[in-house]
Each structure stands twice: as C-alpha cells, then as structure tokens.
Enzyme design. Structure first.
Site, PDB file in Angstrom:
ATOM      1  N   SER A 155     -44.469 -20.012   7.705  1.00 23.55           N
ATOM      2  CA  SER A 155     -43.813 -18.846   7.092  1.00 23.55           C
ATOM      3  C   SER A 155     -42.914 -19.344   5.979  1.00 23.55           C
ATOM      4  CB  SER A 155     -42.948 -18.121   8.131  1.00 23.55           C
ATOM      5  OG  SER A 155     -42.088 -17.187   7.482  1.00 23.55           O
ATOM      6  N   GLY A 213     -53.572 -14.507  18.542  1.00 20.07           N
ATOM      7  CA  GLY A 213     -52.897 -13.402  17.841  1.00 20.07           C
ATOM      8  C   GLY A 213     -53.904 -12.514  17.141  1.00 20.07           C
ATOM      9  N   TYR A 261     -36.748 -18.536  14.682  1.00 18.30           N
ATOM     10  CA  TYR A 261     -38.070 -18.353  14.062  1.00 18.30           C
ATOM     11  C   TYR A 261     -38.266 -19.357  12.916  1.00 18.30           C
ATOM     12  CZ  TYR A 261     -41.822 -15.990  11.440  1.00 18.30           C
ATOM     13  OH  TYR A 261     -42.982 -15.694  10.780  1.00 18.30           O
TER      14      TYR A 261
END
Ligand SMILES: NC(=O)c1ccc[n+]([C@@H]2O[C@H](COP(=O)([O-])OP(=O)(O)OC[C@H]3O[C@@H](n4cnc5c(N)ncnc54)[C@H](O)[C@@H]3O)[C@@H](O)[C@H]2O)c1
Length: 249
Positions: free
Chosen positions: A143, A17, A156
C-alpha cells in the site's frame, strides 16, 4: 476500460481476499486469461457467487476460511494440486484496514492487523513456494501507506512496509525459479476505503495528478502484467498504482 489480453491457459492462480473489491477483479482478469483459480476468503457464500459470475466453473475451486490460518492454507494448496495439478501464481490480496491512532492501539488490535496483513502473507508464501512451478510468480499487496505511513493506521502501514521488505527478501531467495513482486495501490474504490473517501476523498483528489481514484480492474491488470511473460525480467519490485498521489523516489 481497454481490454488487455493475457494468456494464462494451463496456469493456476491462488488468490486470497478473492471476494473483496480488488480480489474479485484479480480473479476475473486471470479467469478471462484462461487460468484455473483457487479462491480464498472468509465466507463461502460470496466466493460461490463469484464463481457463478465468472462462469466455466470447472476452472474454479473455493477454499473458505481465514487466509492467515496454516491449516486453511494447506487445504487450499492441496486443492491446487489435486484439482489442477499444481500452482503457478500466488496472489495474497486479503487485508484489513482498521482505524486507530498508535497510542490508542491495543496489543490485540496490533496483532490482528499483523496477523492478517503480514503473518498471513508469510505463512502462505512459505507453504506455497515449494509447490510453485518453474516460471511462477508471486504478487503481494502492499500500500502507499507502507511507503509514507498513514495517520491513524500505524499498524496497517507497518504491516504493509513489512510486505514490501518480505517481497524483496523472497525475490532474492527464489529467483530464477519464481519472480516475486508487489503492488502498492493508492486510493482504489472498494469497500475498504469507503469511510476514508468520505472523510478525505476531496483532499486526496486535489493531490492526485490523474484527478480521480482508481478502479479495482486497474490494479488487477497490473497483477496480470506482473505474472505474464511481459514482466519476465522484473522481480523484487513494488509497482505504484495510485494516479500519481505518491511518487516514490
Ligand atoms: N482499496 C484501496 O484503496 C487499497 C489501497 C492500498 C492497499 N490496498 C490493499 O489491497 C488489498 C485488497 O483490498 P480491497 O480494497 O480489495 O479491500 P476489501 O476490503 O474490498 O477486500 C479485502 C478482502 O479480504 C478479505 N479478508 C480479510 N481478512 C481475511 C482473512 N483473514 N482471510 C481471508 N480473507 C480475508 C475480506 O473478506 C475481503 O473480501 C488489501 O491487501 C489492501 O490492504 C487497498
């Protein structure tokens, strides 16, 4: 921002990423600290632009492709070995954040998020750990969603909760040779959250004691800290970088 000095001379970091908002700042802080880099992302063009921007191109190689594809992972690890003699830090930053309420999510949508955000991390770490040198470190990207859930992003949130559990499990298995930690960002100003910030930015700011969203370099600095000797007794931990938006119990 204050310039924090880390010394990663002679070390090699593999970053997925790497063309993204946070990934490129992770690449920058490790490159500034002297590390050699293997950079992965979907497309070669942005990786080459980043390489030119970083300078000192002999310390950077790019491996374009899907970071959840085992063949691409093997090729990137081979580059670390042949170009830089080994690997010290593994930092899977790649992730996707599509919006879909749970009851509307198709099997394909669910699998795609799991494939990139969780399977890809597992596949990379399974292949990389055997070649990581003594004293190496992994920094995974979870996250705040993985701790408290996320409306309309159930796949997610579930993938990121998986990353947190994988981080702890692997830390048990590979210490003391390798430390394994994770970062849980809150709202960090990158392309990933442009729509979220437009829709709910003001509401989130009202709940954030530091009164602003985060910058990618403020996350990258924590990744560097976790790989540095300053974090030599930290493993299995997930560090929140969110301005106080969420305070874990
Ligand atoms: N920005 C935030 O507010 C925030 C919050 C919490 C967690 N995160 C996490 O931080 C990480 C970085 O996010 P970001 O904000 O920089 O997002 P971003 O969208 O700016 O960057 C993500 C990068 O991952 C790459 N990528 C996606 N799928 C890939 C694949 N299969 N193979 C290789 N590369 C792939 C994209 O091309 C992109 O360059 C992600 O794991 C994300 O879930 C971000």
């Amino acid at each position: 921002m204050t310039r924090i000095v880390f010394n990663f001379m002679g070390k090699t970091a593999l970053i997925t990423g790497a063309s993204g908002g946070i990934g490129r700042e992770v690449a920058r802080v490790f490159h500034n600290a002297g590390a050699s880099l293997v950079l992965m992302d979907l497309h070669e063009g942005p990786l080459l632009e980043l390489t030119a921007d970083l300078g000192d191109a002999h310390r950077v190689v790019v491996a374009a492709g899907d970071a959840s594809n085992p063949a691409g992972i093997a090729a990137a690890l081979e580059l670390a070995r042949t170009q830089f003699g080994g690997l010290d830090f593994v930092i899977p930053v790649a992730g996707i954040y599509p919006e879909s309420p749970v009851i509307d999510t198709t099997d394909d949508e669910w699998r795609r998020v799991m494939s990139v955000n969780l399977d890809g991390v597992f596949q990379l770490l399974r292949a990389a750990i055997p070649v990581v040198r003594q004293g190496g470190a992994v920094v995974n990207f979870a996250s705040v969603a993985g701790h408290r859930g996320s409306k309309n992003h159930g796949h997610y949130a579930a993938s990121k909760a998986g990353v947190i559990a994988l981080t702890r499990s692997l830390a048990h298995e590979v210490g003391p040779k390798v430390r394994v930690n994770a970062i849980s960002p809150g709202t960090i100003e990158t392309p990933m959250v442009t729509d979220l910030v437009k829709a709910r930015g003001a509401e989130m700011l009202a709940e954030t004691p530091l009164g602003r969203h985060g910058k990618p370099e403020e996350v990258a600095a924590v990744a560097a800290f976790l790989c540095s000797d300053a974090a030599s007794f930290i493993t299995g931990e997930t560090i929140h970088v969110n301005g106080g938006l969420f305070m874990a119990g």
